[in-house]
Design a protein around this motif. Sequence first.
Motif, PDB file in Angstrom:
ATOM      1  N   GLU A 239      39.171  21.307   8.354  1.00 19.65           N
ATOM      2  CA  GLU A 239      39.239  22.148   7.082  1.00 19.65           C
ATOM      3  C   GLU A 239      40.070  21.427   6.073  1.00 19.65           C
ATOM      4  O   GLU A 239      40.087  21.433   4.734  1.00 19.65           O
ATOM      5  N   GLU A 240      41.258  20.996   6.495  1.00 18.01           N
ATOM      6  CA  GLU A 240      42.340  20.446   5.746  1.00 18.01           C
ATOM      7  C   GLU A 240      42.020  19.642   4.918  1.00 18.01           C
ATOM      8  O   GLU A 240      42.010  19.304   3.762  1.00 18.01           O
ATOM      9  N   LEU A 241      41.218  18.608   5.920  1.00 12.38           N
ATOM     10  CA  LEU A 241      40.802  17.312   4.992  1.00 12.38           C
ATOM     11  C   LEU A 241      39.657  17.507   4.287  1.00 12.38           C
ATOM     12  O   LEU A 241      39.438  16.999   3.111  1.00 12.38           O
ATOM     13  N   LYS A 242      38.611  18.589   4.506  1.00 15.69           N
ATOM     14  CA  LYS A 242      37.626  18.749   3.771  1.00 15.69           C
ATOM     15  C   LYS A 242      38.073  19.177   2.358  1.00 15.69           C
ATOM     16  O   LYS A 242      37.743  18.538   1.488  1.00 15.69           O
TER      17      LYS A 242
ATOM     18  N   TRP B  94      38.687  18.209  -3.323  1.00 11.50           N
ATOM     19  CA  TRP B  94      39.710  18.092  -4.467  1.00 11.50           C
ATOM     20  C   TRP B  94      39.666  16.785  -5.416  1.00 11.50           C
ATOM     21  O   TRP B  94      39.778  16.784  -6.450  1.00 11.50           O
ATOM     22  N   GLU B  95      39.717  15.893  -4.399  1.00 12.76           N
ATOM     23  CA  GLU B  95      39.728  14.446  -4.923  1.00 12.76           C
ATOM     24  C   GLU B  95      38.660  14.302  -5.611  1.00 12.76           C
ATOM     25  O   GLU B  95      38.534  13.665  -6.717  1.00 12.76           O
ATOM     26  N   ILE B  96      37.491  14.617  -5.136  1.00 11.44           N
ATOM     27  CA  ILE B  96      35.969  14.545  -5.819  1.00 11.44           C
ATOM     28  C   ILE B  96      36.164  15.116  -7.217  1.00 11.44           C
ATOM     29  O   ILE B  96      35.804  14.441  -8.207  1.00 11.44           O
ATOM     30  N   THR B  97      36.480  16.384  -7.117  1.00 14.17           N
ATOM     31  CA  THR B  97      36.477  17.216  -8.257  1.00 14.17           C
ATOM     32  C   THR B  97      37.642  16.451  -9.491  1.00 14.17           C
ATOM     33  O   THR B  97      37.231  16.533 -10.728  1.00 14.17           O
ATOM     34  N   GLN B  98      38.415  15.693  -8.972  1.00 17.81           N
ATOM     35  CA  GLN B  98      39.566  15.259 -10.091  1.00 17.81           C
ATOM     36  C   GLN B  98      38.808  14.276 -10.363  1.00 17.81           C
ATOM     37  O   GLN B  98      39.048  13.852 -11.676  1.00 17.81           O
ATOM     38  N   VAL B  99      38.427  13.281  -9.525  1.00 16.37           N
ATOM     39  CA  VAL B  99      37.459  12.067 -10.143  1.00 16.37           C
ATOM     40  C   VAL B  99      36.334  12.514 -11.449  1.00 16.37           C
ATOM     41  O   VAL B  99      36.501  11.994 -12.330  1.00 16.37           O
ATOM     42  N   HIS B 100      35.701  13.661 -10.895  1.00 19.36           N
ATOM     43  CA  HIS B 100      34.791  14.043 -12.031  1.00 19.36           C
ATOM     44  C   HIS B 100      35.241  14.607 -13.393  1.00 19.36           C
ATOM     45  O   HIS B 100      34.769  14.233 -14.438  1.00 19.36           O
ATOM     46  N   GLY B 101      36.046  15.325 -12.964  1.00 18.93           N
ATOM     47  CA  GLY B 101      36.787  15.940 -14.361  1.00 18.93           C
ATOM     48  C   GLY B 101      37.669  15.001 -15.060  1.00 18.93           C
ATOM     49  O   GLY B 101      37.458  14.890 -16.224  1.00 18.93           O
ATOM     50  N   HIS B 102      38.279  13.956 -14.484  1.00 18.51           N
ATOM     51  CA  HIS B 102      38.921  12.890 -15.140  1.00 18.51           C
ATOM     52  C   HIS B 102      38.051  12.038 -15.898  1.00 18.51           C
ATOM     53  O   HIS B 102      38.206  11.540 -16.984  1.00 18.51           O
ATOM     54  N   GLN B 103      36.743  11.764 -15.429  1.00 20.86           N
ATOM     55  CA  GLN B 103      36.011  10.620 -16.005  1.00 20.86           C
ATOM     56  C   GLN B 103      35.303  11.474 -17.019  1.00 20.86           C
ATOM     57  O   GLN B 103      34.978  10.919 -18.074  1.00 20.86           O
TER      58      GLN B 103
END
Length: 211
Positions: free
Chosen positions: A99-102, A107-116
């Motif tokens: 669950e921690e890695l999930k 979170w990383e995916i959200t950051q990438v899409h938000g960043h783009q």
Amino acid sequence: MDEVVKKVAALGLPGTILVITMASTGLTGMAAIAAALAILGGPTGVLGGVGILGLTGLIAEYLTQENLDSLLTAIYRERAKSTAKETLDAEIDEWITSEELKNKLKWEITQVHGHQSNFTSSISAIASEAIQILDSVPGMLYASATDIKSSRPIFTLRDETVVRTWKNPFGIDHVFLADPKGNIIYGGYTFWIHAEGLKQAISRIRSDLTA
């Protein structure tokens, strides 16, 4: 290491399963490919090429230097640049047990899409090169676009892209690229363990990409 991440990410889910299989079983070469195919439920073209055999060696080398969590994080960050968030989230729910890695991967995916979504409409070749240098820093994470207002300019690139930095109240170093109008192009940060790598990347950008 960047080569490994890009090649695995280009394979999509089968490449990710190959990595997980190798990390959990210790298998390499054809044995790892066969095991991954079995998990995927049968033949799949992207794991059938001869080049994949060499990739297993690169993955094995990476895993001797970095842990699985680190490699998967880098892979999903790369895949998030071209794959829908919903698709990747569904994969993570199905294939990742921790669950921690999930939560970390999502979170990383959200950051990438938000960043783009905060990118300016046009990015020059020089700014793109600066982004590549920053993205190659170990442990680089995407920063919130709103934090650029706390940063200060430190130098300007040949295309007038402004390099800005900020150290937050916890002492974590941030770097931003902005166009001449102040629109964010890139924002990232590293934790203390990778601070020297970020410092070196900024120095390289100053050396290679300023007038």
